[in-house]
Design a protein around this motif. Structure first.
Motif, PDB file in Angstrom:
ATOM      1  N   GLN A 116       0.825  -1.207   0.000  1.00  0.00           N
ATOM      2  CA  GLN A 116       0.000   0.000   0.000  1.00  0.00           C
ATOM      3  C   GLN A 116       0.860   1.258   0.000  1.00  0.00           C
ATOM      4  N   HIS A 117       1.929   1.259   0.759  1.00  0.00           N
ATOM      5  CA  HIS A 117       2.821   2.417   0.766  1.00  0.00           C
ATOM      6  C   HIS A 117       3.528   2.582  -0.581  1.00  0.00           C
ATOM      7  N   GLN A 118       3.825   1.477  -1.242  1.00  0.00           N
ATOM      8  CA  GLN A 118       4.436   1.572  -2.572  1.00  0.00           C
ATOM      9  C   GLN A 118       3.452   2.183  -3.578  1.00  0.00           C
ATOM     10  N   ILE A 119       2.193   1.797  -3.472  1.00  0.00           N
ATOM     11  CA  ILE A 119       1.169   2.368  -4.359  1.00  0.00           C
ATOM     12  C   ILE A 119       1.047   3.869  -4.111  1.00  0.00           C
ATOM     13  N   LYS A 120       1.036   4.261  -2.856  1.00  0.00           N
ATOM     14  CA  LYS A 120       0.976   5.683  -2.509  1.00  0.00           C
ATOM     15  C   LYS A 120       2.170   6.425  -3.116  1.00  0.00           C
ATOM     16  N   SER A 121       3.339   5.844  -3.006  1.00  0.00           N
ATOM     17  CA  SER A 121       4.542   6.491  -3.532  1.00  0.00           C
ATOM     18  C   SER A 121       4.504   6.612  -5.048  1.00  0.00           C
ATOM     19  N   LEU A 122       3.923   5.633  -5.724  1.00  0.00           N
ATOM     20  CA  LEU A 122       3.826   5.670  -7.181  1.00  0.00           C
ATOM     21  C   LEU A 122       2.948   6.826  -7.648  1.00  0.00           C
ATOM     22  N   PHE A 123       1.782   6.978  -7.021  1.00  0.00           N
ATOM     23  CA  PHE A 123       0.840   8.014  -7.446  1.00  0.00           C
ATOM     24  C   PHE A 123       1.164   9.381  -6.858  1.00  0.00           C
ATOM     25  N   ASP A 124       1.801   9.407  -5.705  1.00  0.00           N
ATOM     26  CA  ASP A 124       2.025  10.675  -4.999  1.00  0.00           C
ATOM     27  C   ASP A 124       3.411  10.671  -4.357  1.00  0.00           C
ATOM     28  N   PRO A 125       4.464  10.698  -5.178  1.00  0.00           N
ATOM     29  CA  PRO A 125       5.826  10.557  -4.628  1.00  0.00           C
ATOM     30  C   PRO A 125       6.237  11.687  -3.690  1.00  0.00           C
ATOM     31  N   MET A 126       5.610  12.852  -3.807  1.00  0.00           N
ATOM     32  CA  MET A 126       5.955  13.970  -2.916  1.00  0.00           C
ATOM     33  C   MET A 126       5.104  13.976  -1.656  1.00  0.00           C
ATOM     34  N   ASN A 127       4.191  13.008  -1.524  1.00  0.00           N
ATOM     35  CA  ASN A 127       3.321  12.888  -0.355  1.00  0.00           C
ATOM     36  C   ASN A 127       2.557  14.184  -0.092  1.00  0.00           C
ATOM     37  N   LEU A 128       1.935  14.693  -1.164  1.00  0.00           N
ATOM     38  CA  LEU A 128       1.171  15.932  -1.064  1.00  0.00           C
ATOM     39  C   LEU A 128      -0.287  15.688  -0.716  1.00  0.00           C
ATOM     40  N   LEU A 129      -0.838  14.559  -1.156  1.00  0.00           N
ATOM     41  CA  LEU A 129      -2.278  14.338  -1.092  1.00  0.00           C
ATOM     42  C   LEU A 129      -2.712  13.704   0.228  1.00  0.00           C
ATOM     43  N   ASN A 130      -3.447  14.473   1.003  1.00  0.00           N
ATOM     44  CA  ASN A 130      -4.043  13.992   2.250  1.00  0.00           C
ATOM     45  C   ASN A 130      -3.074  13.178   3.087  1.00  0.00           C
ATOM     46  N   PRO A 131      -1.922  13.740   3.417  1.00  0.00           N
ATOM     47  CA  PRO A 131      -0.930  12.970   4.185  1.00  0.00           C
ATOM     48  C   PRO A 131      -1.457  12.569   5.550  1.00  0.00           C
ATOM     49  N   LYS A 132      -0.970  11.434   6.026  1.00  0.00           N
ATOM     50  CA  LYS A 132      -1.297  10.842   7.331  1.00  0.00           C
ATOM     51  C   LYS A 132      -2.664  10.178   7.361  1.00  0.00           C
ATOM     52  N   ARG A 133      -3.383  10.192   6.238  1.00  0.00           N
ATOM     53  CA  ARG A 133      -4.694   9.553   6.192  1.00  0.00           C
ATOM     54  C   ARG A 133      -4.571   8.198   5.498  1.00  0.00           C
ATOM     55  N   LYS A 134      -5.532   7.342   5.747  1.00  0.00           N
ATOM     56  CA  LYS A 134      -5.637   6.022   5.112  1.00  0.00           C
ATOM     57  C   LYS A 134      -4.487   5.102   5.522  1.00  0.00           C
ATOM     58  N   ILE A 135      -3.267   5.480   5.179  1.00  0.00           N
ATOM     59  CA  ILE A 135      -2.090   4.751   5.638  1.00  0.00           C
ATOM     60  C   ILE A 135      -1.193   5.742   6.365  1.00  0.00           C
ATOM     61  N   ASN A 136      -0.395   5.264   7.299  1.00  0.00           N
ATOM     62  CA  ASN A 136       0.460   6.172   8.074  1.00  0.00           C
ATOM     63  C   ASN A 136       1.907   5.728   7.901  1.00  0.00           C
TER      64      ASN A 136
END
Length: 465
Positions: free
Chosen positions: A445-465
């Protein structure tokens, strides 16, 4: 606290942001930011935004993401701001991107039974528009009259009718999504069958704004059922008996569209709130609805009620009587919340395990003198909403609240369930990912997050931490 920029002062950031938003508005006044930054008083669960953007076009959303990338500003997407899990509150220094004003029904196709809507369209408004053409939109969360379709999709919202018609996920055909890099993805389509490519549509359903900003949704509509519906209110001696009757109804071939359970504690609270007399010992209530009931179906319902000793039983097949039955369910939340501090939870287990979970929750309530726990939920799919309450005069939540919630979560997982049936994860449960999903899935899940949002701009700290 306000964001501190070292390379740029804040006015430079805001000026650039305003230059990117052409159709909507950018607000930075203190009153707006305070009102839109947080919905809860939970310590540490929210921060303070530096700008609120009322987007009115896809270009506005792309412009916000352009500014966010340039200055590395987090973006929290809001719709109607009805999240119950701190899923849309600000983080410090964020842009709050509201899609609430993107609220047009773009297409309502009666031949192919679908609608294309912007994210700010209210669930009930779409449903009512469809009903004028002999169709309806099936998902019906408790927030139906105020929540937007965009938020419903972002959280995979459930509802009363999920036992027959599924959750939001089961009614989404396609999406248009703005990614963190500003590009637009057109996902899915307008056909009920799609087998090409990876299913990215469903990846974004329930993603809680962490992978992209949903700007358009294609949903399926259904024809209004013919004939009369039957709504029932049945009382059983205890929750285990109610659970067995629920399973019998669900498997009877009558296809219930609603199966709602209220435990004895909840019935007692409603009695106190409304001056009624529903509570009787350990008795539990089941509210059910069957669309297009046949004479044979009515006989089956009566046989099931008799088999499991339901008494009394009310069967209503006209609109006025049905409104009286559903009023019991609608009175539940004000009855529980009035005069108490409360935390409403959301978990689901296999339906055969529902009674065991309810019994365990009642034990926790009995063991904690400073708490009362009221349990109700969607019995047809094992989705329960235990509400932990404590004295209104106690401002800070007692330590026992956290302990009880942890025990409830672990019990639900031990029974093969989930600790988020339909309310999403947000900030309240984002530390439970590796507990429920396991370390391997958590990593992916964290890898998927990094693929779509590598700068961690979108709703950080939500869904996955």
């Amino acid at each position: 606290m306000a964001m501190v920029f070292t390379a740029y002062d804040q006015s430079t950031v805001i000026d650039y942001l305003k230059d990117q938003v052409h159709d909507g508005t950018v607000k930075t006044d203190e009153d707006t930011l305070k009102k839109t930054s947080y919905s809860s008083n939970l310590s540490g669960a929210h921060g303070e935004a530096i700008a609120f953007i009322d987007a009115e076009s896809i270009a506005d959303v792309q412009g916000v993401m352009k500014a966010a990338r340039r200055f590395h500003v987090p973006v929290v997407t809001q719709n109607k701001f009805t999240s119950t899990v701190v899923g849309a509150d600000a983080v410090d220094g964020a842009f709050i991107l509201s899609t609430a004003k993107m609220n047009k029904i773009l297409e309502l196709n009666t031949d192919d039974a679908y609608a294309v809507v912007q994210p700010g369209v209210v669930n009930n408004d779409l449903d009512q528009a469809a009903r004028k053409h002999g169709l309806f939109y099936a998902p019906d969360p408790a927030s139906k009259k105020m929540s937007g379709i965009g938020g419903n999709v972002a959280t995979n919202a459930g509802g009363l009718s999920g036992v027959r018609y599924g959750s939001t996920r089961d009614n989404v055909l396609g999406l248009k999504v703005v990614l963190a890099n500003g590009k637009v993805l057109d996902l899915g389509g307008k056909t009920t069958k799609q087998a090409f490519g990876y299913d990215l549509t469903q990846l974004f359903v329930g993603s809680e704004g962490t992978l992209g900003v949903i700007v358009e949704i294609t949903v399926k509509l259904m024809p209004l059922p013919l004939g009369k519906s039957l709504m029932g209110l049945a009382f059983f001696k205890d929750m285990p008996t109610l659970a067995k009757a629920t399973t019998a109804l669900r498997m009877s071939g009558t296809y219930p569209a609603m199966l709602e359970a209220l435990d004895a504690m909840t019935l007692g609270a409603i009695d106190q709130y409304k001056g009624t007399h529903y509570a009787n010992g350990d008795s539990s209530a089941l509210i059910f609805r069957i669309d297009s009931i046949s004479p044979e179906g009515r006989d089956i319902v009566k046989k099931i009620m008799d088999k499991y000793g339901a008494d009394p039983v009310t069967l209503a097949d006209n609109e006025d009587d049905q409104k009286k039955v559903i009023a019991l369910r609608q009175d539940m939340l004000p009855a529980i919340f009035t005069g108490r501090n409360a935390v409403m939870e959301d978990m689901a287990v296999p339906t055969s395990k529902m009674a065991e979970l309810v019994a365990y929750i009642q034990q926790l309530s009995d063991q904690n003198d400073d708490l009362q726990i009221f349990t109700a939920g969607h019995a047809g799919d094992g989705n329960l909403h235990p509400t932990v309450t404590w004295d209104k005069d106690v401002k800070e939540a007692p330590a026992s609240v956290t302990l009880v919630l942890r025990k409830m979560f672990m019990k639900a997982l031990d029974l093969g369930g989930t600790i988020s049936g339909e309310h999403a994860v947000g900030m309240l449960k984002n530390q439970w990912n590796n507990v429920e999903l396991g370390e391997n899935v958590d990593w992916v899940q964290h890898q998927i997050k990094s693929l779509f949002d590598p700068m961690n701009l979108l709703n950080p700290k939500r869904k996955i931490n």
